[in-house]
Design a protein around this motif. Structure first.
Motif, PDB file in Angstrom:
ATOM      1  N   MET A  33     -19.023 -20.014  19.990  1.00  0.00           N
ATOM      2  CA  MET A  33     -18.136 -20.909  19.244  1.00  0.00           C
ATOM      3  C   MET A  33     -18.067 -20.401  17.809  1.00  0.00           C
ATOM      4  SD  MET A  33     -18.699 -24.911  18.205  1.00  0.00           S
ATOM      5  CE  MET A  33     -18.474 -25.606  19.832  1.00  0.00           C
ATOM      6  N   GLN A  34     -16.895 -19.981  17.393  1.00  0.00           N
ATOM      7  CA  GLN A  34     -16.739 -19.468  16.034  1.00  0.00           C
ATOM      8  C   GLN A  34     -16.819 -20.620  15.037  1.00  0.00           C
ATOM      9  OE1 GLN A  34     -12.961 -17.917  14.120  1.00  0.00           O
ATOM     10  NE2 GLN A  34     -13.961 -16.017  14.779  1.00  0.00           N
ATOM     11  N   LEU A  35     -17.701 -20.459  14.035  1.00  0.00           N
ATOM     12  CA  LEU A  35     -17.856 -21.479  13.007  1.00  0.00           C
ATOM     13  C   LEU A  35     -17.169 -21.088  11.707  1.00  0.00           C
ATOM     14  CD1 LEU A  35     -21.607 -22.432  13.529  1.00  0.00           C
ATOM     15  CD2 LEU A  35     -19.571 -23.488  14.539  1.00  0.00           C
ATOM     16  N   THR A  43     -13.462  -9.017  11.257  1.00  0.00           N
ATOM     17  CA  THR A  43     -14.527  -8.669  12.200  1.00  0.00           C
ATOM     18  C   THR A  43     -15.841  -9.339  11.814  1.00  0.00           C
ATOM     19  OG1 THR A  43     -15.274  -6.668  11.052  1.00  0.00           O
ATOM     20  CG2 THR A  43     -13.466  -6.413  12.643  1.00  0.00           C
ATOM     21  N   LEU A  44     -15.905  -9.961  10.647  1.00  0.00           N
ATOM     22  CA  LEU A  44     -17.110 -10.645  10.175  1.00  0.00           C
ATOM     23  C   LEU A  44     -16.980 -12.138  10.445  1.00  0.00           C
ATOM     24  CD1 LEU A  44     -19.787 -10.945   8.673  1.00  0.00           C
ATOM     25  CD2 LEU A  44     -18.499 -10.845   6.519  1.00  0.00           C
ATOM     26  N   ALA A  45     -17.860 -12.651  11.302  1.00  0.00           N
ATOM     27  CA  ALA A  45     -17.772 -14.063  11.672  1.00  0.00           C
ATOM     28  C   ALA A  45     -19.156 -14.608  12.011  1.00  0.00           C
ATOM     29  CB  ALA A  45     -16.833 -14.244  12.846  1.00  0.00           C
ATOM     30  N   LEU A  46     -19.262 -15.921  11.886  1.00  0.00           N
ATOM     31  CA  LEU A  46     -20.477 -16.659  12.219  1.00  0.00           C
ATOM     32  C   LEU A  46     -20.188 -17.495  13.462  1.00  0.00           C
ATOM     33  CD1 LEU A  46     -23.368 -17.702  11.515  1.00  0.00           C
ATOM     34  CD2 LEU A  46     -22.246 -19.397  10.050  1.00  0.00           C
ATOM     35  N   TYR A  47     -21.046 -17.367  14.469  1.00  0.00           N
ATOM     36  CA  TYR A  47     -20.852 -18.060  15.741  1.00  0.00           C
ATOM     37  C   TYR A  47     -22.061 -18.911  16.091  1.00  0.00           C
ATOM     38  CZ  TYR A  47     -16.851 -15.149  17.027  1.00  0.00           C
ATOM     39  OH  TYR A  47     -15.620 -14.542  17.067  1.00  0.00           O
ATOM     40  N   LEU A  48     -21.818 -19.929  16.898  1.00  0.00           N
ATOM     41  CA  LEU A  48     -22.871 -20.665  17.577  1.00  0.00           C
ATOM     42  C   LEU A  48     -22.841 -20.176  19.019  1.00  0.00           C
ATOM     43  CD1 LEU A  48     -25.020 -22.939  17.619  1.00  0.00           C
ATOM     44  CD2 LEU A  48     -23.182 -24.502  18.296  1.00  0.00           C
ATOM     45  N   VAL A  49     -23.974 -19.723  19.523  1.00  0.00           N
ATOM     46  CA  VAL A  49     -24.050 -19.186  20.881  1.00  0.00           C
ATOM     47  C   VAL A  49     -25.231 -19.820  21.612  1.00  0.00           C
ATOM     48  CG1 VAL A  49     -22.999 -16.977  20.255  1.00  0.00           C
ATOM     49  CG2 VAL A  49     -25.472 -17.222  20.156  1.00  0.00           C
ATOM     50  N   GLU A  50     -25.220 -19.662  22.921  1.00  0.00           N
ATOM     51  CA  GLU A  50     -26.360 -20.115  23.715  1.00  0.00           C
ATOM     52  C   GLU A  50     -27.022 -18.889  24.328  1.00  0.00           C
ATOM     53  OE1 GLU A  50     -27.094 -23.066  27.426  1.00  0.00           O
ATOM     54  OE2 GLU A  50     -25.999 -23.858  25.697  1.00  0.00           O
ATOM     55  N   VAL A  51     -28.313 -18.735  24.060  1.00  0.00           N
ATOM     56  CA  VAL A  51     -29.085 -17.605  24.565  1.00  0.00           C
ATOM     57  C   VAL A  51     -30.271 -18.164  25.340  1.00  0.00           C
ATOM     58  CG1 VAL A  51     -30.415 -15.551  23.944  1.00  0.00           C
ATOM     59  CG2 VAL A  51     -28.415 -16.197  22.574  1.00  0.00           C
ATOM     60  N   GLU A  52     -30.299 -17.890  26.632  1.00  0.00           N
ATOM     61  CA  GLU A  52     -31.386 -18.359  27.495  1.00  0.00           C
ATOM     62  C   GLU A  52     -31.643 -19.858  27.339  1.00  0.00           C
ATOM     63  OE1 GLU A  52     -34.681 -15.798  26.663  1.00  0.00           O
ATOM     64  OE2 GLU A  52     -33.662 -14.044  27.478  1.00  0.00           O
ATOM     65  N   GLY A  53     -30.562 -20.628  27.289  1.00  0.00           N
ATOM     66  CA  GLY A  53     -30.667 -22.081  27.220  1.00  0.00           C
ATOM     67  C   GLY A  53     -30.896 -22.652  25.836  1.00  0.00           C
ATOM     68  N   HIS A  54     -30.947 -21.815  24.804  1.00  0.00           N
ATOM     69  CA  HIS A  54     -31.183 -22.275  23.437  1.00  0.00           C
ATOM     70  C   HIS A  54     -30.001 -21.922  22.549  1.00  0.00           C
ATOM     71  CE1 HIS A  54     -35.341 -23.205  24.370  1.00  0.00           C
ATOM     72  NE2 HIS A  54     -35.424 -22.022  24.976  1.00  0.00           N
ATOM     73  N   LYS A  55     -29.625 -22.846  21.674  1.00  0.00           N
ATOM     74  CA  LYS A  55     -28.543 -22.586  20.728  1.00  0.00           C
ATOM     75  C   LYS A  55     -29.072 -21.718  19.592  1.00  0.00           C
ATOM     76  CE  LYS A  55     -25.334 -25.409  22.522  1.00  0.00           C
ATOM     77  NZ  LYS A  55     -25.974 -26.473  23.191  1.00  0.00           N
ATOM     78  N   LYS A  56     -28.292 -20.712  19.247  1.00  0.00           N
ATOM     79  CA  LYS A  56     -28.635 -19.820  18.141  1.00  0.00           C
ATOM     80  C   LYS A  56     -27.367 -19.529  17.358  1.00  0.00           C
ATOM     81  CE  LYS A  56     -32.454 -17.562  20.434  1.00  0.00           C
ATOM     82  NZ  LYS A  56     -33.612 -17.286  19.671  1.00  0.00           N
ATOM     83  N   PHE A  57     -27.551 -19.049  16.161  1.00  0.00           N
ATOM     84  CA  PHE A  57     -26.427 -18.608  15.344  1.00  0.00           C
ATOM     85  C   PHE A  57     -26.354 -17.095  15.445  1.00  0.00           C
ATOM     86  CE2 PHE A  57     -27.937 -22.563  13.511  1.00  0.00           C
ATOM     87  CZ  PHE A  57     -26.772 -23.305  13.530  1.00  0.00           C
ATOM     88  N   GLU A  58     -25.134 -16.590  15.464  1.00  0.00           N
ATOM     89  CA  GLU A  58     -24.940 -15.150  15.562  1.00  0.00           C
ATOM     90  C   GLU A  58     -23.956 -14.716  14.487  1.00  0.00           C
ATOM     91  OE1 GLU A  58     -23.645 -11.753  18.819  1.00  0.00           O
ATOM     92  OE2 GLU A  58     -23.096 -13.832  19.188  1.00  0.00           O
ATOM     93  N   VAL A  59     -24.359 -13.718  13.717  1.00  0.00           N
ATOM     94  CA  VAL A  59     -23.467 -13.112  12.737  1.00  0.00           C
ATOM     95  C   VAL A  59     -22.969 -11.807  13.351  1.00  0.00           C
ATOM     96  CG1 VAL A  59     -23.269 -12.101  10.427  1.00  0.00           C
ATOM     97  CG2 VAL A  59     -24.677 -14.146  10.777  1.00  0.00           C
TER      98      VAL A  59
END
Length: 87
Positions: A33-35, A43-59
């Motif tokens: 989910m792009q925040l 090409t530079l964006a901050l996302y909310l992602v789910e990794v192995e059942g946990h929410k994380k932020f991804e740059v």
């Protein structure tokens, strides 16, 4: 501001409390989910992602990406990248 907020509700929630209760659509589970996104470099964006059942932020920037458990670390990295992209 050198960035545009893509999802104001979740962006603001992330700053105040946990985002573990934020539901992600099937597409967001796949792509995140792009925040926020840079105005100068799309090409530079901050996302909310789910990794192995946990929410994380991804740059994401160009072909690189980095995961963060906490908002402040992710935001610090995103704004650092914004400064570099702006120069």
């Amino acid at each position: 501001m050198d960035y545009r907020i893509s999802n104001k509700q979740v962006f603001e929630q992330a700053q105040l409390r946990s985002v573990s209760d934020v539901p992600l659509t099937e597409e967001e589970l796949q792509n995140g989910m792009q925040l926020a996104i840079s105005k100068k470099d799309n090409t530079l964006a901050l996302y909310l992602v789910e990794v192995e059942g946990h929410k994380k932020f991804e740059v994401r920037w160009d072909d690189s990406h980095e995961f963060f458990t906490g908002w402040y670390s992710a935001w610090e990295n995103f704004t650092w990248c914004l400064n570099i992209a702006g120069n």
